[in-house]
Write an enzyme that holds these catalytic residues in place. Structure first.
Site: not given
Length: 221
Positions: A13, A90
């Site tokens: 990202h 994550e």
């Protein structure tokens, strides 16, 4: 490239609010992208749009806000709606989620992301649990999209763990992790042939970021 080869393109990202602000950010505390993060994603969108060989059959993304926003930006010219998958998120932090890095270091006696064996804090994932989740998730991606090109918009930790995978069925070995997390919006690519042989074709390719001001690039998240 042979039609039976699966191309799994892992994209980190863009710079997130937590990257820039220095806090541990999970699902609940993700602040999305910064202005720099948006600019990074737009630069990647231009690069990907200019290379027809990179056109995906499907776009998969973590459920975290920073990843979803990045996926929406880069896939906008394609008319493809990114599919959200929780197993691509994550590593979970546990009770330390939302804590400033300086506060974390003072409380736990180590900087975050320096210990890949133990959970970051109570309630978080151990390195082994996180690694097994990443391997299971990436195996699933390849199995479900055999012979296709897949963009996977995810996180630094996911890409780092993926980079040290071994043969199918082997336990994860975290002793050879890359020293730093890949750059925001960098591209890393796996090729998996019909016999399930994995080859990493690129790692941390960030050529589209030339000329874009760098932010806090190597904080995992």
């Amino acid at each position: 490239m042979s039609s039976d080869v699966t191309r799994m393109i892992l994209i980190r990202h863009g710079q997130s609010a937590s990257n820039a602000g220095g806090w541990l950010s999970g699902q609940e505390t993700c602040g999305g992208l910064t202005d720099l993060g948006i600019a990074q994603a737009e630069a990647l969108r231009g690069r990907l749009a200019a290379d027809p060989s990179m056109t995906p059959d499907v776009v998969l993304v973590s459920t975290m806000r920073r990843a979803v926003h990045t996926a929406e930006i880069i896939s906008e010219p394609l008319g493809i709606v990114p599919e959200q998958h929780g197993d691509l998120m994550e590593r979970t932090s546990g009770e330390a989620e939302g804590m400033k890095i300086a506060e974390y270091t003072a409380k736990y006696g180590r900087a975050p992301w320096t210990d890949w064996e133990n959970p970051l804090s109570p309630g978080g994932e151990s390195g082994h649990d996180f690694g097994e989740r990443v391997l299971t998730a990436t195996d699933r991606v390849v199995r479900e999209h055999r012979g296709k090109t897949v963009w996977v918009v995810c996180h630094g930790g996911v890409i780092m763990v993926s980079a040290v995978r071994r043969w199918p069925g082997a336990s994860i070995d975290l002793s050879n992790l890359p020293v730093t997390s890949p750059q925001n919006t960098s591209v890393s690519e796996w090729h998996v042939d019909g016999e399930s042989n994995w080859r990493m074709a690129s790692f941390n390719d960030q050529t589209h970021l030339v000329g874009i001001t760098s932010g806090t690039a190597n904080i995992t998240g």
